[in-house]
Design a protein around this motif. Sequence first.
Motif, PDB file in Angstrom:
ATOM      1  N   UNK A   1     -11.757  31.770  49.329  1.00  0.00           N
ATOM      2  CA  UNK A   1     -11.576  32.069  47.918  1.00  0.00           C
ATOM      3  C   UNK A   1     -12.006  33.516  47.646  1.00  0.00           C
ATOM      4  N   UNK A   2     -11.566  34.045  46.498  1.00  0.00           N
ATOM      5  CA  UNK A   2     -11.923  35.418  46.131  1.00  0.00           C
ATOM      6  C   UNK A   2     -13.412  35.498  45.858  1.00  0.00           C
ATOM      7  N   UNK A   3     -14.038  36.633  46.158  1.00  0.00           N
ATOM      8  CA  UNK A   3     -15.476  36.774  45.900  1.00  0.00           C
ATOM      9  C   UNK A   3     -15.798  36.578  44.425  1.00  0.00           C
ATOM     10  N   UNK A   4     -16.927  35.962  44.177  1.00  0.00           N
ATOM     11  CA  UNK A   4     -17.416  35.716  42.825  1.00  0.00           C
ATOM     12  C   UNK A   4     -18.646  36.573  42.561  1.00  0.00           C
ATOM     13  N   UNK A   5     -19.054  36.615  41.297  1.00  0.00           N
ATOM     14  CA  UNK A   5     -20.293  37.300  40.929  1.00  0.00           C
ATOM     15  C   UNK A   5     -21.321  36.259  40.519  1.00  0.00           C
ATOM     16  N   UNK A   6     -22.395  36.189  41.287  1.00  0.00           N
ATOM     17  CA  UNK A   6     -23.461  35.219  41.050  1.00  0.00           C
ATOM     18  C   UNK A   6     -24.639  35.924  40.386  1.00  0.00           C
ATOM     19  N   UNK A   7     -25.059  35.404  39.240  1.00  0.00           N
ATOM     20  CA  UNK A   7     -26.240  35.919  38.574  1.00  0.00           C
ATOM     21  C   UNK A   7     -27.408  34.962  38.723  1.00  0.00           C
ATOM     22  N   UNK A  34     -19.947  36.111  50.945  1.00  0.00           N
ATOM     23  CA  UNK A  34     -19.155  37.232  50.460  1.00  0.00           C
ATOM     24  C   UNK A  34     -19.193  37.490  48.974  1.00  0.00           C
ATOM     25  N   UNK A  35     -20.116  36.832  48.261  1.00  0.00           N
ATOM     26  CA  UNK A  35     -20.181  36.994  46.819  1.00  0.00           C
ATOM     27  C   UNK A  35     -21.136  38.129  46.421  1.00  0.00           C
ATOM     28  N   UNK A  36     -20.923  38.694  45.237  1.00  0.00           N
ATOM     29  CA  UNK A  36     -21.830  39.688  44.676  1.00  0.00           C
ATOM     30  C   UNK A  36     -23.034  38.975  44.077  1.00  0.00           C
ATOM     31  N   UNK A  37     -24.215  39.503  44.359  1.00  0.00           N
ATOM     32  CA  UNK A  37     -25.458  38.895  43.873  1.00  0.00           C
ATOM     33  C   UNK A  37     -26.133  39.843  42.889  1.00  0.00           C
TER      34      UNK A  37
END
Length: 318
Positions: A1-7, A34-37
């Motif tokens: 899946x496409x990378x997500x942004x995790x907060x 591969x997600x943004x943290x």
Amino acid sequence: MAPLTFGFLMDPLEHVRVDHDSTFQMMLEAQKRGHTVRYFEQSWLRFSGTATEARMRTVTVRREAGRHFEVLDESVRSISSLDVLFMRKDPPVDAEFLHATQLVELCSGRPPVYINSPQGIRDANEKLYTLNFPELMPETCVSGEKSVLMDFIRRHPAGTILKPIDGFGGQGIVFCAQGDRNMRSMLEMLTNLGRQAIMAQAYVPQSRQGDKRIILVDGEPRGAVLRVPSDDDHRGNMAAGGKPVKTTLTEREKQICARLKPKLLERGLLVVGIDVLGDYLTEVNVTSPTGLAEINVLDQTCVETHVIQMAERLAAKR
């Protein structure tokens, strides 16, 4: 899946224990996939006039104490810029904490997937929420009145456990034996002279063998650790010196998990740590339940994989 942004709304990342902190395990897993943290602290929240935003740090994380994160970017971003928001601020659940759960719901665009639901966190006090399941609990009384509490203690010859309702990490939990000459004084201190209710529970003798922390992800048990108290303490909490020991679930514990599942999911409580003592449910922890790191080591597993996969699945449905 496409990378997500995790907060991750959490306590200062600088103070994280990389070998213990469950939130840090989730951050590592999200990055691995591969997600943004991004992380931010409660005091960094602000309302801009139309929606809530926060000063957020985009980070890379690594399991290296003292050098466990690097800031790639720091800027003010809206809550709706996140695909998933983990509400992982440690207790106490005070007024500022409750204000934060209200602020993060004010989004100008599409809201993130909340883990856990801000409304669910507000509704589910980690001590009082168990009262919804009296058939699963040891005999329990909640009161601030000394006479009511003393009567409860007198009716339990094996002893009584007294807990502050907003306590955490085992803080303030005491064992009171029948006939203890400190009983009145103890109750006065714990109830602030009757101004605050506390929880009294019948002592469960199996507590000397430890209490069990069970991690539920999307309502399903994904791991457990037995927390054994030290010889000179009655508390099994790891924050209070309890020793983590490998364990498995009993049939009774599986029944408890199944009983809780629909109610937890109904409130959006997707990552929960329940505490079981003997055959009894004692707490439902929904703010920032710990135990993932210890379970991973003892069982050679990766509980956080289930957490991040669930988050990915829910984000794809938005």
